[in-house]
Structure formats: structure tokens, C-alpha cells
Motif scaffolding. Structure first.
Motif, PDB file in Angstrom:
ATOM      1  N   LEU A  25      42.730  56.628  43.064  1.00 30.54           N
ATOM      2  CA  LEU A  25      43.221  57.997  43.223  1.00 30.54           C
ATOM      3  C   LEU A  25      44.625  58.163  42.640  1.00 30.54           C
ATOM      4  O   LEU A  25      44.944  59.205  42.067  1.00 30.54           O
ATOM      5  N   GLN A  26      45.447  57.140  42.774  1.00 29.13           N
ATOM      6  CA  GLN A  26      46.813  57.210  42.260  1.00 29.13           C
ATOM      7  C   GLN A  26      46.849  57.323  40.744  1.00 29.13           C
ATOM      8  O   GLN A  26      47.830  57.817  40.174  1.00 29.13           O
ATOM      9  N   HIS A  27      45.784  56.883  40.089  1.00 34.59           N
ATOM     10  CA  HIS A  27      45.777  56.882  38.624  1.00 34.59           C
ATOM     11  C   HIS A  27      44.906  57.980  38.031  1.00 34.59           C
ATOM     12  O   HIS A  27      44.510  57.910  36.871  1.00 34.59           O
ATOM     13  N   LEU A  28      44.602  58.994  38.852  1.00 32.23           N
ATOM     14  CA  LEU A  28      43.934  60.176  38.305  1.00 32.23           C
ATOM     15  C   LEU A  28      44.907  61.056  37.533  1.00 32.23           C
ATOM     16  O   LEU A  28      44.505  61.965  36.822  1.00 32.23           O
ATOM     17  N   GLU A  29      46.184  60.767  37.695  1.00 29.81           N
ATOM     18  CA  GLU A  29      47.215  61.485  36.951  1.00 29.81           C
ATOM     19  C   GLU A  29      48.199  60.474  36.373  1.00 29.81           C
ATOM     20  O   GLU A  29      48.505  59.470  36.995  1.00 29.81           O
ATOM     21  N   ASP A  30      48.669  60.736  35.167  1.00 34.86           N
ATOM     22  CA  ASP A  30      49.728  59.911  34.586  1.00 34.86           C
ATOM     23  C   ASP A  30      50.593  60.787  33.691  1.00 34.86           C
ATOM     24  O   ASP A  30      50.550  62.012  33.749  1.00 34.86           O
ATOM     25  N   GLU A  31      51.354  60.128  32.829  1.00 35.94           N
ATOM     26  CA  GLU A  31      52.312  60.867  32.022  1.00 35.94           C
ATOM     27  C   GLU A  31      51.685  61.569  30.811  1.00 35.94           C
ATOM     28  O   GLU A  31      52.343  62.354  30.131  1.00 35.94           O
ATOM     29  N   SER A  32      50.419  61.313  30.513  1.00 38.39           N
ATOM     30  CA  SER A  32      49.797  61.919  29.342  1.00 38.39           C
ATOM     31  C   SER A  32      49.473  63.383  29.604  1.00 38.39           C
ATOM     32  O   SER A  32      49.364  63.830  30.745  1.00 38.39           O
ATOM     33  N   GLU A  33      49.313  64.131  28.530  1.00 39.01           N
ATOM     34  CA  GLU A  33      49.011  65.561  28.654  1.00 39.01           C
ATOM     35  C   GLU A  33      47.515  65.805  28.870  1.00 39.01           C
ATOM     36  O   GLU A  33      47.131  66.858  29.358  1.00 39.01           O
ATOM     37  N   LYS A  34      46.692  64.840  28.527  1.00 42.60           N
ATOM     38  CA  LYS A  34      45.260  65.020  28.674  1.00 42.60           C
ATOM     39  C   LYS A  34      44.834  64.872  30.131  1.00 42.60           C
ATOM     40  O   LYS A  34      45.432  64.129  30.903  1.00 42.60           O
ATOM     41  N   LYS A  35      43.776  65.572  30.476  1.00 44.98           N
ATOM     42  CA  LYS A  35      43.209  65.416  31.815  1.00 44.98           C
ATOM     43  C   LYS A  35      42.430  64.112  31.883  1.00 44.98           C
ATOM     44  O   LYS A  35      41.707  63.758  30.956  1.00 44.98           O
ATOM     45  N   ILE A  36      42.596  63.398  32.966  1.00 47.60           N
ATOM     46  CA  ILE A  36      41.894  62.134  33.148  1.00 47.60           C
ATOM     47  C   ILE A  36      40.547  62.415  33.804  1.00 47.60           C
ATOM     48  O   ILE A  36      40.470  63.046  34.859  1.00 47.60           O
ATOM     49  N   GLY A  37      39.489  61.943  33.175  1.00 49.41           N
ATOM     50  CA  GLY A  37      38.149  62.170  33.704  1.00 49.41           C
ATOM     51  C   GLY A  37      37.536  60.942  34.343  1.00 49.41           C
ATOM     52  O   GLY A  37      36.669  61.054  35.210  1.00 49.41           O
ATOM     53  N   LEU A  38      37.979  59.755  33.897  1.00 49.28           N
ATOM     54  CA  LEU A  38      37.435  58.501  34.400  1.00 49.28           C
ATOM     55  C   LEU A  38      38.566  57.519  34.672  1.00 49.28           C
ATOM     56  O   LEU A  38      39.498  57.411  33.873  1.00 49.28           O
ATOM     57  N   VAL A  39      38.472  56.796  35.785  1.00 51.10           N
ATOM     58  CA  VAL A  39      39.427  55.738  36.102  1.00 51.10           C
ATOM     59  C   VAL A  39      38.639  54.472  36.402  1.00 51.10           C
ATOM     60  O   VAL A  39      37.743  54.470  37.248  1.00 51.10           O
ATOM     61  N   GLY A  40      38.962  53.398  35.702  1.00 45.84           N
ATOM     62  CA  GLY A  40      38.271  52.137  35.887  1.00 45.84           C
ATOM     63  C   GLY A  40      38.994  51.205  36.848  1.00 45.84           C
ATOM     64  O   GLY A  40      40.192  51.345  37.090  1.00 45.84           O
ATOM     65  N   SER A  41      38.256  50.247  37.391  1.00 45.25           N
ATOM     66  CA  SER A  41      38.789  49.279  38.343  1.00 45.25           C
ATOM     67  C   SER A  41      39.136  47.965  37.649  1.00 45.25           C
ATOM     68  O   SER A  41      38.776  47.732  36.494  1.00 45.25           O
ATOM     69  N   THR A  42      39.832  47.098  38.365  1.00 47.42           N
ATOM     70  CA  THR A  42      40.045  45.722  37.920  1.00 47.42           C
ATOM     71  C   THR A  42      38.904  44.896  38.489  1.00 47.42           C
ATOM     72  O   THR A  42      38.854  44.634  39.699  1.00 47.42           O
ATOM     73  N   LEU A  43      37.968  44.513  37.643  1.00 48.94           N
ATOM     74  CA  LEU A  43      36.804  43.760  38.101  1.00 48.94           C
ATOM     75  C   LEU A  43      37.086  42.267  38.039  1.00 48.94           C
ATOM     76  O   LEU A  43      37.540  41.746  37.009  1.00 48.94           O
ATOM     77  N   LEU A  44      36.815  41.585  39.138  1.00 54.15           N
ATOM     78  CA  LEU A  44      37.032  40.146  39.252  1.00 54.15           C
ATOM     79  C   LEU A  44      35.700  39.476  39.552  1.00 54.15           C
ATOM     80  O   LEU A  44      34.928  39.963  40.381  1.00 54.15           O
ATOM     81  N   TYR A  45      35.442  38.342  38.877  1.00 55.16           N
ATOM     82  CA  TYR A  45      34.220  37.608  39.185  1.00 55.16           C
ATOM     83  C   TYR A  45      34.307  37.067  40.600  1.00 55.16           C
ATOM     84  O   TYR A  45      35.308  36.473  40.990  1.00 55.16           O
ATOM     85  N   LYS A  46      33.246  37.267  41.362  1.00 58.15           N
ATOM     86  CA  LYS A  46      33.255  36.946  42.784  1.00 58.15           C
ATOM     87  C   LYS A  46      33.571  35.469  43.048  1.00 58.15           C
ATOM     88  O   LYS A  46      34.355  35.142  43.923  1.00 58.15           O
ATOM     89  N   ASN A  47      32.958  34.582  42.303  1.00 59.45           N
ATOM     90  CA  ASN A  47      33.122  33.156  42.555  1.00 59.45           C
ATOM     91  C   ASN A  47      33.923  32.463  41.453  1.00 59.45           C
ATOM     92  O   ASN A  47      33.628  31.341  41.052  1.00 59.45           O
ATOM     93  N   SER A  48      34.935  33.158  40.962  1.00 56.42           N
ATOM     94  CA  SER A  48      35.739  32.612  39.876  1.00 56.42           C
ATOM     95  C   SER A  48      37.159  33.136  40.001  1.00 56.42           C
ATOM     96  O   SER A  48      37.428  34.075  40.756  1.00 56.42           O
ATOM     97  N   ASP A  49      38.069  32.504  39.262  1.00 50.01           N
ATOM     98  CA  ASP A  49      39.455  32.972  39.226  1.00 50.01           C
ATOM     99  C   ASP A  49      39.718  33.827  37.998  1.00 50.01           C
ATOM    100  O   ASP A  49      40.862  33.977  37.573  1.00 50.01           O
ATOM    101  N   LEU A  50      38.668  34.376  37.432  1.00 45.29           N
ATOM    102  CA  LEU A  50      38.797  35.124  36.188  1.00 45.29           C
ATOM    103  C   LEU A  50      38.488  36.606  36.365  1.00 45.29           C
ATOM    104  O   LEU A  50      37.731  37.003  37.243  1.00 45.29           O
ATOM    105  N   GLN A  51      39.085  37.400  35.488  1.00 42.67           N
ATOM    106  CA  GLN A  51      38.780  38.830  35.435  1.00 42.67           C
ATOM    107  C   GLN A  51      37.551  39.080  34.573  1.00 42.67           C
ATOM    108  O   GLN A  51      37.376  38.449  33.530  1.00 42.67           O
ATOM    109  N   GLU A  52      36.729  40.021  35.009  1.00 46.16           N
ATOM    110  CA  GLU A  52      35.637  40.488  34.150  1.00 46.16           C
ATOM    111  C   GLU A  52      36.175  41.508  33.157  1.00 46.16           C
ATOM    112  O   GLU A  52      35.814  41.485  31.977  1.00 46.16           O
ATOM    113  N   CYS A  53      37.032  42.401  33.637  1.00 45.54           N
ATOM    114  CA  CYS A  53      37.649  43.366  32.741  1.00 45.54           C
ATOM    115  C   CYS A  53      38.780  44.091  33.440  1.00 45.54           C
ATOM    116  O   CYS A  53      38.838  44.151  34.672  1.00 45.54           O
ATOM    117  N   ALA A  54      39.667  44.635  32.639  1.00 50.55           N
ATOM    118  CA  ALA A  54      40.728  45.519  33.125  1.00 50.55           C
ATOM    119  C   ALA A  54      40.290  46.951  32.843  1.00 50.55           C
ATOM    120  O   ALA A  54      40.486  47.469  31.747  1.00 50.55           O
TER     121      ALA A  54
END
Length: 334
Positions: free
Chosen positions: A129-158
Motif C-alpha cells: 500500500l505504501q508503494h501505490l504512490e511515488d514521485e513519478s507523475e504516472k499513476k501506479i496500477g500494479l505493485v509487485g512483492s519481494t518473492l523469496l524461495y521458501k526453502n532457500s536464502d535466495l530471492q525469486e524476484c524483486a
């Protein structure tokens, strides 16, 4: 906008343990969403009865109203809704039915969509919710999560990833990074072509402008297609670094910081057909030279599968590539 304006959606199919874990994680949010809809994609009574019983006990323990079971196009104003579909409509179809259900609630200004095999940390929704708005002039339609592999110390994606126009390939941003390190948020947000469909926030305004998901894709690349469509409609995509979500991704435990050189998932043959077909369908829609590059990539795909021990798929690969390029999207398998 706050959690009181958010409708949460969990899409599930033939799974009990991970679905209950996801429900517990959503109910454990620091800010509880206005409504929660668990959309069952045609699992049948055996799975449904177990999940509904467990969810009812969870709601009672948290002193919430019991979930209401709803079928098909029925309506309900309940806070917790178990929406049961008669058949598996795929990822896009399941998302769409749940979104249509919540769109009738005018108080829902945005929707938090998750797969059942995810477990968000307690402040995930607050961060989105905090990232539905930022400094850009465009309206934000989608916000993605930080996905982490459940049984790993690695990120799936930012947040999500970029889409490579000339190969039709989606590439996750920060995939394989240590979970305690990642790129700058602004850099990621500027690069995003799509947000990963395992956990994301989508606004009502974007849905009104760009429509719902393309159900022809069934599964794979539906999130990529939607992200590209959102950008064409004039909306920006963003990433919430603090929205950490654990994902029981297939083959995630096999990954290392040096990702497999082929960057191709190990999938069963019929599922692999969908993965390839949808990739080249999207490529055909977006690229004038799709046929040329598609034919060129067939031996590359075959070499990739052979390298992973998935021999005997040349016919499947050819059919999938040609079906995608010719927009033959009426079948789920080879």
C-alpha cells in the motif's frame, strides 16, 4: 488508501496444506484487508471440505465471521468468501472470476492477489500500500512483492521482471540474489515490464482502463501480458521491497546464486507446452519479426530440454512454437 479498501484474493487448486498456510499468513497481516476471497479453481469436494473446515476454525480463533461458501456467479457481502468454481479455469480465469466478484464491492479500490503457495510476512500488505504512490507523475496500477524461495536464502524476484522482446523471454529482476541484498527500488521500478503473479497489488482504476487477464493463456505469461498491457494504458509499475512473500516455487530448492544457464524451468511435458506456446503468442503480438526469431529459437529450446534430460520433446516444441505464433490458443496441451 489503506487496508480497509483492499480485497484480498487467494487462488488455489487441489491443495490443502499450502492453502491453509497462506490463509493464516493473510489473516496474520498487521492490517487486515477489507475482504478475503479464496477462489477454488475446480478442486472438488474432497479438497474443498477440508479447506473450508480449517478456514472456519481459523476465523473462529481470530473472532471473525465464518467464511461463506459461494458458487459460480453467486454474490455475497460476507467478509470471508470461499468462491468455488466448477472447473479449473487456469490462472487468468481464476483471477478474473475472483476479481469480478470483488469488483461489485465499491469500497474495494485495489486488490491483493496471491497464489495459494505463498506466505506473506505480516507487513507485506502495508508495504504494498505504501508503494501505490511515488514521485513519478504516472499513476501506479500494479505493485509487485519481494518473492523469496521458501526453502532457500535466495530471492525469486524483486517485484517482477523484464520482457525480452526479441526472444519472448521473461527475466526476473534480482533473481538468485541473496535475500538480504537487492537493487535500489527506483532502479527496479524503472525496469519493470511486469509484476510477478504470485503476489501483487492491482488497482480498480487499472482494471477499468485495461480490463482483466487474458484467459487464453491459461497459465504462464499471464502476468507478463498484463504488465505490458498496463504500461500501454499509461500506468506505471512499482515494487515494494518490504512486501516480503515466501513462495513454494517448483525447483526453487535446486537453485544457486549462479542460476542455471538455460534459465528454463523443468516442467512436465503438457505444462511445458503451455509455457512455450504462451511465450511465443506474446512474442507474435508484440514483435514484427516473431516468425523469424521463433523458428530460429526451436533448436535452442530443444537443446535446453535435452541438457536437462528432457529428451524427445522436439515435436512438442515445434507444435507449441507454431501454435503460439499462429495464435492457436484453444487447447491446453499438445
Amino acid at each position: 488508501m489503506d487496508a480497509a479498501n483492499i480485497g484480498a484474493i487467494i487462488l488455489t487448486h487441489c491443495n490443502t496444506e499450502e492453502t491453509i498456510a497462506c490463509l493464516k499468513a493473510v489473516h496474520g497481516q498487521h492490517e487486515l484487508p477489507r475482504r478475503i476471497v479464496l477462489c477454488d479453481n475446480g478442486s472438488g469436494n474432497v479438497y474443498a471440505d477440508i479447506v473450508l473446515k480449517e478456514w472456519t476454525e481459523l476465523a473462529k480463533a481470530r473472532q471473525l465471521e465464518e467464511p461463506v461458501e459461494v458458487y459460480g456467479n453467486d454474490r455475497s457481502g460476507a467478509k470471508l468468501v470461499y468462491l468455488r468454481l466448477e472447473e479449473n479455469k487456469g490462472v487468468g480465469g481464476g483471477f478474473n472470476d475472483a476479481l469480478r466478484f470483488l469488483l461489485y464491492d465499491a469500497e474495494c479500490a485495489a486488490f491483493w492477489v496471491l497464489h495459494h503457495d505463498t506466505e506473506p510476512e505480516p507487513y507485506a500488505l502495508s508495504a504494498l500500500l505504501q508503494h501505490l504512490e511515488d514521485e513519478s507523475e504516472k499513476k501506479i496500477g500494479l505493485v509487485g512483492s519481494t518473492l523469496l524461495y521458501k526453502n532457500s536464502d535466495l530471492q525469486e524476484c524483486a517485484g517482477g521482471g523484464v520482457w525480452r522482446k526479441w526472444t519472448g523471454k521473461a527475466k526476473s529482476l534480482d533473481g538468485g540474489y541473496d535475500k538480504y541484498s537487492h537493487s535500489e527500488r527506483r532502479d527496479i521500478a524503472q525496469k519493470l515490464d511486469y509484476v510477478n503473479g504470485a503476489s501483487f497489488l492491482v488497482t480498480r482504476e487499472l482494471i477499468n482502463a485495461a480490463g482483466l487477464f487474458d484467459e487464453r493463456l491459461y497459465m504462464f505469461y499471464e502476468d507478463v501480458e498484463y504488465g505490458l498491457r498496463a504500461k500501454k494504458a499509461g500506468f506505471a509499475l512499482n515494487w515494494a521491497p518490504g512486501a516480503k512473500v515466501y513462495h513454494h516455487a517448483p525447483n526453487g530448492e535446486q537453485l544457486t546464486p549462479l542460476l542455471n544457464l538455460t534459465e528454463e524451468p523443468e516442467l512436465a511435458a503438457d505444462i511445458d507446452y503451455l509455457y512455450i506456446r504462451n511465450r511465443f503468442f506474446l512474442m507474435r503480438r508484440e514483435t514484427l519479426w516473431a516468425y523469424f526469431f521463433g523458428i530460429f529459437l526451436i533448436p535452442v529450446l530443444y537443446a535446453s530440454r535435452t541438457f536437462k534430460g528432457q529428451k524427445g520433446r522436439l515435436g512438442l516444441i515445434i507444435n507449441a512454437v507454431l501454435d503460439g505464433l499462429n495464435k492457436k490458443m484453444d487447447k491446453y496441451r499438445q
